[in-house]
Design a protein around this motif. Structure first.
Motif, mmCIF file in Angstrom:
data_model
loop_
_atom_site.group_PDB
_atom_site.id
_atom_site.type_symbol
_atom_site.label_atom_id
_atom_site.label_comp_id
_atom_site.label_asym_id
_atom_site.label_seq_id
_atom_site.Cartn_x
_atom_site.Cartn_y
_atom_site.Cartn_z
ATOM 1 N N SER A 49 -28.662 -43.500 7.148
ATOM 2 C CA SER A 49 -28.467 -44.381 5.723
ATOM 3 C C SER A 49 -28.313 -45.664 6.237
ATOM 4 O O SER A 49 -29.465 -46.592 6.002
ATOM 5 C CB SER A 49 -27.608 -44.534 4.810
ATOM 6 O OG SER A 49 -26.815 -44.803 5.495
ATOM 7 N N PHE A 50 -28.249 -45.961 7.454
ATOM 8 C CA PHE A 50 -27.912 -47.023 8.323
ATOM 9 C C PHE A 50 -28.191 -47.438 9.983
ATOM 10 O O PHE A 50 -27.341 -46.273 10.363
ATOM 11 C CB PHE A 50 -26.851 -48.382 7.962
ATOM 12 C CG PHE A 50 -27.101 -49.322 8.249
ATOM 13 C CD1 PHE A 50 -27.458 -50.834 7.228
ATOM 14 C CD2 PHE A 50 -26.744 -49.689 9.285
ATOM 15 C CE1 PHE A 50 -27.737 -51.789 8.081
ATOM 16 C CE2 PHE A 50 -26.579 -51.126 10.161
ATOM 17 C CZ PHE A 50 -26.753 -52.575 9.105
ATOM 18 N N VAL A 51 -28.868 -47.806 9.770
ATOM 19 C CA VAL A 51 -29.652 -47.662 11.879
ATOM 20 C C VAL A 51 -29.167 -48.827 12.243
ATOM 21 O O VAL A 51 -29.621 -50.025 12.172
ATOM 22 C CB VAL A 51 -31.229 -47.913 11.781
ATOM 23 C CG1 VAL A 51 -31.323 -47.958 13.646
ATOM 24 C CG2 VAL A 51 -31.360 -45.936 11.416
ATOM 25 N N PHE A 52 -28.213 -49.548 13.634
ATOM 26 C CA PHE A 52 -27.314 -50.582 14.210
ATOM 27 C C PHE A 52 -28.429 -50.485 14.332
ATOM 28 O O PHE A 52 -29.640 -49.775 15.702
ATOM 29 C CB PHE A 52 -26.228 -50.694 15.157
ATOM 30 C CG PHE A 52 -25.159 -50.053 13.379
ATOM 31 C CD1 PHE A 52 -25.002 -51.480 13.314
ATOM 32 C CD2 PHE A 52 -24.469 -48.683 13.047
ATOM 33 C CE1 PHE A 52 -23.974 -51.436 12.408
ATOM 34 C CE2 PHE A 52 -23.811 -49.087 12.225
ATOM 35 C CZ PHE A 52 -22.958 -50.117 11.645
ATOM 36 N N SER A 53 -28.356 -52.273 15.265
ATOM 37 C CA SER A 53 -29.488 -52.185 17.083
ATOM 38 C C SER A 53 -29.154 -51.310 18.009
ATOM 39 O O SER A 53 -28.384 -50.570 18.227
ATOM 40 C CB SER A 53 -29.172 -53.411 16.613
ATOM 41 O OG SER A 53 -27.668 -53.728 17.397
#
Length: 206
Positions: A49-53
């Motif tokens: 749901s969320f991809v960090f750098s």
């Protein structure tokens, strides 16, 4: 690099598997790795749901790997002679005294790497309207975790006792160990949180 998080996960699993073989103290190894495994599991599930750098993933992987190394030997027994010599050259004996294995103290400073993904998440998700507010939230979050972890260590040491309790507490005879650990956690959070607010791409205006 699109597949970097998966590559780092595989590398961590390999490292964890190797270091799970004959640790110095199995009970200490278990309690040291429980929070690490929780963090890895959350990151793996959250990736959908969320991809960090990539920077955030590399920082978190580095800390989790460092902590896993500490859990294998128990932090005060990690071969860290060169690191101790390097630290002593900076004249920080108040926090990193000579004659003490400072592997855990360095590890506490690097707990602060989690301020980077916290700031990144708050900014990119538009949960805050100001990067400085995101930085403050990250610092307070790390500080809360630091204090909570020191309490957990104390309770485990009291309840478990013996070698395992002493190794997990890791004070090495310093009565101010908990306070110094929390200070380093916060210093790391300030550094890495500030790094986040100046490196997040400018198209995230929040």
């Amino acid at each position: 690099m699109r597949h970097l998080p998966k590559i780092l996960l595989v590398l961590y699993i390999i490292l964890f598997s190797v270091l799970a073989i004959e640790p110095y103290d199995r009970a200490t190894w278990l309690v040291e790795n429980i929070p690490v495994l929780i963090a890895v599991s959350i990151l793996a599930l959250w990736h959908r749901s969320f991809v960090f750098s990539n920077t955030a993933y590399i920082l978190m992987w580095a800390f989790l790997s460092y902590h896993t190394l500490g859990g294998h030997w128990s932090f005060e027994r990690v071969p860290f002679d060169y690191g101790n010599q390097l630290i002593s050259s900076f004249g920080l004996d108040f926090i990193f005294p000579e004659g003490r294995n400072n592997f855990d103290r360095v590890g506490h400073f690097f707990v602060g790497v989690f301020a980077y993904p916290i700031v990144e998440f708050l900014v990119r998700s538009s949960l805050v309207n100001n990067r400085f507010v995101a930085l403050l939230f990250a610092i307070f979050a790390i500080g809360f975790w630091a204090a909570s972890y020191e309490i957990i260590e104390m309770y485990y040491a009291v309840i478990e006792g013996g070698t395992s309790g002493s190794l997990f507490l890791g004070s090495q005879g310093d009565v101010w160990d908990a306070q110094k650990d929390m200070l380093l956690d916060m210093c790391g959070a300030i550094l890495f949180g500030f790094l986040a607010i100046i490196t997040i791409p400018k198209d995230h205006k929040n």
